[in-house]
Design a protein around this motif. Structure first.
Motif, PDB file in Angstrom:
ATOM      1  N   GLU A  87       0.831  -1.201   0.000  1.00  0.00           N
ATOM      2  CA  GLU A  87       0.000   0.000   0.000  1.00  0.00           C
ATOM      3  C   GLU A  87       0.872   1.261   0.000  1.00  0.00           C
ATOM      4  OE1 GLU A  87      -3.034   0.196   2.924  1.00  0.00           O
ATOM      5  OE2 GLU A  87      -4.020  -1.662   2.280  1.00  0.00           O
ATOM      6  N   LEU A  88       0.496   2.229  -0.811  1.00  0.00           N
ATOM      7  CA  LEU A  88       1.124   3.537  -0.843  1.00  0.00           C
ATOM      8  C   LEU A  88       0.092   4.584  -0.454  1.00  0.00           C
ATOM      9  CD1 LEU A  88       3.144   3.372  -4.210  1.00  0.00           C
ATOM     10  CD2 LEU A  88       3.917   2.774  -1.906  1.00  0.00           C
ATOM     11  N   ALA A  89       0.549   5.624   0.210  1.00  0.00           N
ATOM     12  CA  ALA A  89      -0.372   6.663   0.690  1.00  0.00           C
ATOM     13  C   ALA A  89      -0.695   7.629  -0.449  1.00  0.00           C
ATOM     14  CB  ALA A  89       0.235   7.411   1.868  1.00  0.00           C
ATOM     15  N   ILE A  90      -1.586   7.215  -1.348  1.00  0.00           N
ATOM     16  CA  ILE A  90      -1.958   8.061  -2.476  1.00  0.00           C
ATOM     17  C   ILE A  90      -3.270   8.790  -2.192  1.00  0.00           C
ATOM     18  CG2 ILE A  90      -0.770   6.599  -4.143  1.00  0.00           C
ATOM     19  CD1 ILE A  90      -3.533   5.527  -4.972  1.00  0.00           C
ATOM     20  N   THR A  91      -3.440   9.925  -2.835  1.00  0.00           N
ATOM     21  CA  THR A  91      -4.670  10.703  -2.731  1.00  0.00           C
ATOM     22  C   THR A  91      -5.632  10.264  -3.834  1.00  0.00           C
ATOM     23  OG1 THR A  91      -3.910  12.416  -4.238  1.00  0.00           O
ATOM     24  CG2 THR A  91      -3.343  12.677  -1.888  1.00  0.00           C
ATOM     25  N   PRO A  92      -6.911  10.625  -3.718  1.00  0.00           N
ATOM     26  CA  PRO A  92      -7.840  10.340  -4.811  1.00  0.00           C
ATOM     27  C   PRO A  92      -7.380  10.952  -6.135  1.00  0.00           C
ATOM     28  CG  PRO A  92      -9.068  10.848  -2.836  1.00  0.00           C
ATOM     29  CD  PRO A  92      -7.629  11.121  -2.519  1.00  0.00           C
ATOM     30  N   GLU A  93      -6.808  12.153  -6.086  1.00  0.00           N
ATOM     31  CA  GLU A  93      -6.317  12.778  -7.309  1.00  0.00           C
ATOM     32  C   GLU A  93      -5.216  11.937  -7.945  1.00  0.00           C
ATOM     33  OE1 GLU A  93      -4.939  17.199  -8.732  1.00  0.00           O
ATOM     34  OE2 GLU A  93      -4.065  16.434  -6.873  1.00  0.00           O
ATOM     35  N   GLU A  94      -4.317  11.396  -7.132  1.00  0.00           N
ATOM     36  CA  GLU A  94      -3.247  10.548  -7.655  1.00  0.00           C
ATOM     37  C   GLU A  94      -3.817   9.237  -8.201  1.00  0.00           C
ATOM     38  OE1 GLU A  94       0.578  11.841  -4.917  1.00  0.00           O
ATOM     39  OE2 GLU A  94      -1.016  10.626  -4.014  1.00  0.00           O
ATOM     40  N   ALA A  95      -4.832   8.688  -7.535  1.00  0.00           N
ATOM     41  CA  ALA A  95      -5.479   7.469  -8.023  1.00  0.00           C
ATOM     42  C   ALA A  95      -6.094   7.714  -9.393  1.00  0.00           C
ATOM     43  CB  ALA A  95      -6.533   7.002  -7.033  1.00  0.00           C
ATOM     44  N   PHE A  96      -6.732   8.887  -9.555  1.00  0.00           N
ATOM     45  CA  PHE A  96      -7.316   9.260 -10.842  1.00  0.00           C
ATOM     46  C   PHE A  96      -6.231   9.341 -11.907  1.00  0.00           C
ATOM     47  CE2 PHE A  96      -8.301  12.472 -14.004  1.00  0.00           C
ATOM     48  CZ  PHE A  96      -9.584  12.133 -14.419  1.00  0.00           C
ATOM     49  N   ASP A  97      -5.150  10.049 -11.597  1.00  0.00           N
ATOM     50  CA  ASP A  97      -4.101  10.285 -12.580  1.00  0.00           C
ATOM     51  C   ASP A  97      -3.404   8.996 -13.003  1.00  0.00           C
ATOM     52  OD1 ASP A  97      -4.634  12.992 -12.527  1.00  0.00           O
ATOM     53  OD2 ASP A  97      -3.024  13.463 -11.103  1.00  0.00           O
ATOM     54  N   LEU A  98      -3.045   8.139 -12.046  1.00  0.00           N
ATOM     55  CA  LEU A  98      -2.310   6.927 -12.412  1.00  0.00           C
ATOM     56  C   LEU A  98      -3.210   5.941 -13.162  1.00  0.00           C
ATOM     57  CD1 LEU A  98      -2.917   4.293 -10.328  1.00  0.00           C
ATOM     58  CD2 LEU A  98      -1.654   5.747  -8.753  1.00  0.00           C
ATOM     59  N   ALA A 125      -2.462  -3.942  -4.408  1.00  0.00           N
ATOM     60  CA  ALA A 125      -2.804  -3.037  -3.311  1.00  0.00           C
ATOM     61  C   ALA A 125      -3.788  -1.960  -3.758  1.00  0.00           C
ATOM     62  CB  ALA A 125      -1.540  -2.397  -2.748  1.00  0.00           C
ATOM     63  N   LEU A 126      -3.661  -1.489  -4.997  1.00  0.00           N
ATOM     64  CA  LEU A 126      -4.606  -0.482  -5.493  1.00  0.00           C
ATOM     65  C   LEU A 126      -6.022  -1.040  -5.497  1.00  0.00           C
ATOM     66  CD1 LEU A 126      -5.043   2.326  -6.760  1.00  0.00           C
ATOM     67  CD2 LEU A 126      -4.640   1.273  -9.004  1.00  0.00           C
ATOM     68  N   TYR A 127      -6.171  -2.275  -5.915  1.00  0.00           N
ATOM     69  CA  TYR A 127      -7.461  -2.969  -5.924  1.00  0.00           C
ATOM     70  C   TYR A 127      -8.038  -3.070  -4.512  1.00  0.00           C
ATOM     71  CZ  TYR A 127     -10.582  -7.048  -6.900  1.00  0.00           C
ATOM     72  OH  TYR A 127     -11.646  -7.926  -7.013  1.00  0.00           O
ATOM     73  N   ASN A 128      -7.219  -3.516  -3.579  1.00  0.00           N
ATOM     74  CA  ASN A 128      -7.696  -3.713  -2.211  1.00  0.00           C
ATOM     75  C   ASN A 128      -7.991  -2.395  -1.502  1.00  0.00           C
ATOM     76  OD1 ASN A 128      -7.583  -6.569  -2.277  1.00  0.00           O
ATOM     77  ND2 ASN A 128      -5.382  -6.518  -1.884  1.00  0.00           N
ATOM     78  N   MET A 129      -7.163  -1.380  -1.750  1.00  0.00           N
ATOM     79  CA  MET A 129      -7.409  -0.069  -1.159  1.00  0.00           C
ATOM     80  C   MET A 129      -8.721   0.517  -1.671  1.00  0.00           C
ATOM     81  SD  MET A 129      -3.473   1.270  -1.548  1.00  0.00           S
ATOM     82  CE  MET A 129      -3.818   3.015  -1.323  1.00  0.00           C
ATOM     83  N   ALA A 130      -8.934   0.410  -2.984  1.00  0.00           N
ATOM     84  CA  ALA A 130     -10.153   0.959  -3.577  1.00  0.00           C
ATOM     85  C   ALA A 130     -11.387   0.137  -3.209  1.00  0.00           C
ATOM     86  CB  ALA A 130     -10.005   1.028  -5.092  1.00  0.00           C
ATOM     87  N   ALA A 131     -11.192  -1.130  -2.893  1.00  0.00           N
ATOM     88  CA  ALA A 131     -12.330  -1.955  -2.466  1.00  0.00           C
ATOM     89  C   ALA A 131     -12.887  -1.463  -1.143  1.00  0.00           C
ATOM     90  CB  ALA A 131     -11.892  -3.414  -2.341  1.00  0.00           C
ATOM     91  N   ALA A 132     -12.012  -0.874  -0.308  1.00  0.00           N
ATOM     92  CA  ALA A 132     -12.423  -0.437   1.028  1.00  0.00           C
ATOM     93  C   ALA A 132     -12.677   1.059   1.125  1.00  0.00           C
ATOM     94  CB  ALA A 132     -11.347  -0.836   2.044  1.00  0.00           C
ATOM     95  N   ARG A 133     -12.050   1.849   0.241  1.00  0.00           N
ATOM     96  CA  ARG A 133     -12.147   3.307   0.321  1.00  0.00           C
ATOM     97  C   ARG A 133     -12.924   3.863  -0.863  1.00  0.00           C
ATOM     98  NH1 ARG A 133      -6.482   6.121   1.233  1.00  0.00           N
ATOM     99  NH2 ARG A 133      -7.839   7.872   0.629  1.00  0.00           N
ATOM    100  N   PHE A 134     -14.094   4.432  -0.589  1.00  0.00           N
ATOM    101  CA  PHE A 134     -14.938   4.911  -1.662  1.00  0.00           C
ATOM    102  C   PHE A 134     -14.326   6.100  -2.389  1.00  0.00           C
ATOM    103  CE2 PHE A 134     -18.589   7.248  -3.432  1.00  0.00           C
ATOM    104  CZ  PHE A 134     -19.138   6.245  -4.208  1.00  0.00           C
ATOM    105  N   SER A 138     -14.031   5.940  -6.323  1.00  0.00           N
ATOM    106  CA  SER A 138     -14.704   6.939  -7.160  1.00  0.00           C
ATOM    107  C   SER A 138     -13.730   7.580  -8.137  1.00  0.00           C
ATOM    108  CB  SER A 138     -15.347   8.012  -6.282  1.00  0.00           C
ATOM    109  OG  SER A 138     -16.391   7.476  -5.512  1.00  0.00           O
ATOM    110  N   ALA A 139     -12.515   7.856  -7.670  1.00  0.00           N
ATOM    111  CA  ALA A 139     -11.496   8.456  -8.541  1.00  0.00           C
ATOM    112  C   ALA A 139     -11.133   7.507  -9.674  1.00  0.00           C
ATOM    113  CB  ALA A 139     -10.263   8.814  -7.724  1.00  0.00           C
ATOM    114  N   ILE A 140     -10.986   6.228  -9.362  1.00  0.00           N
ATOM    115  CA  ILE A 140     -10.665   5.230 -10.382  1.00  0.00           C
ATOM    116  C   ILE A 140     -11.803   5.097 -11.382  1.00  0.00           C
ATOM    117  CG2 ILE A 140     -10.307   2.750 -10.747  1.00  0.00           C
ATOM    118  CD1 ILE A 140      -8.732   2.775  -8.069  1.00  0.00           C
ATOM    119  N   ALA A 141     -13.034   5.024 -10.873  1.00  0.00           N
ATOM    120  CA  ALA A 141     -14.196   4.894 -11.753  1.00  0.00           C
ATOM    121  C   ALA A 141     -14.327   6.091 -12.689  1.00  0.00           C
ATOM    122  CB  ALA A 141     -15.471   4.736 -10.920  1.00  0.00           C
TER     123      ALA A 141
END
Length: 261
Positions: A87-98, A125-134, A138-141
């Motif tokens: 797991e990395l401490a990314i923000t929703p904005e970073e999740a959107f960008d990557l 980890a991105l999958y598991n983090m997003a599974a728990a954090r809306f 939302s940023a990924i979607a």
């Protein structure tokens, strides 16, 4: 993976088989991609962050097109050393960008080779983090929607990823795992915990059939957890991955389940 209006319970009588692929890079060869493409119906291709490189992406896309397998993007965290599983401490904005960056890259490769990208499944980890954090989900979607609103977002059954996809007005598919143990809340037992991965092929096959036919999985505490099973993940990086995949497909078909993208 074909679009559907079903929100829970999976597609009765049928299931998609997906595998993560394209995770080789440079001189490092991982997985048995070409052989697995003869068994699965969907391929999740790494996009260069946790694994993969431009040449590998092109080669696996070409192989998937030749095999008639649905192609999906497999974006991960920028962590090759940890294979995207830390797991990395990314923000929703970073999740959107990557997500935008990686999905856009594979979308372009597939289109250039005459194919069509069908779905997106975050990795590790991105999958598991997003599974728990809306907020991350939302940023990924939203990134997926911006690339192509016809793409399907694949997420853990019952997770925030599935909910976020619906709220972003894109299709979602609920994923289950044959060789992973579940918690009573429907989440996966973390890999760092002993026994998180099912090592016995017979047990994994039985779990896959149960999820596909009955829509339930036995949790680590013995409880029975309802799951929507639209697509089932088969990990392709083990030494017996192809044999295992063939066993699962055969068992599903013998149980009367259609295996279809």
């Amino acid at each position: 993976m074909q679009a559907s209006s079903r929100r829970a319970g999976g597609n009765a009588g049928q299931i998609d088989l997906n595998a993560d692929m394209g995770e080789s890079f440079g001189v490092y060869k991982l997985g048995q991609d070409e052989a697995l493409l003869g068994v699965v119906t969907s391929a999740n291709i790494a996009c260069g962050f946790h694994a993969g490189d431009p040449t590998t992406m092109r080669v696996v896309v070409e192989q998937a097109l030749a095999a008639g397998v649905a192609i999906g993007a497999h974006p991960g965290l920028p962590d090759r050393v940890g294979f995207g599983r830390r797991e990395l401490a990314i923000t929703p904005e970073e999740a959107f960008d990557l997500t935008l960056y990686q999905v856009g890259a594979l979308h372009g490769v597939v289109r250039a080779l005459g194919g069509q990208l069908r779905h997106v499944k975050p990795h590790g980890a991105l999958y598991n983090m997003a599974a728990a954090r809306f907020d991350l989900a939302s940023a990924i979607a939203e990134a997926v929607r911006r690339v192509d609103d016809q793409l399907i977002l694949v997420g853990l059954a019952g997770s925030a990823l599935v909910t976020a996809a619906h709220q972003a007005s894109i299709a979602a598919r609920s994923e289950v795992f044959a060789d992973r143990r579940y918690r009573a809340d429907g989440s996966l037992v973390p890999r760092r915990q002993a026994g998180a991965v099912i090592e016995d092929p017979a047990e994994a096959v039985a779990q896959a059939v149960q999820m596909a036919t009955a829509g339930v999985v036995k949790a680590e505490d013995g409880s029975r957890v309802p799951v929507a099973a639209d697509t089932l993940c088969i990990h392709g990086d083990g030494s017996h991955a192809v044999t295992f995949a063939m066993q699962i497909r055969r068992a599903l078909e013998e149980a009367g389940v259609r295996v279809v993208a």
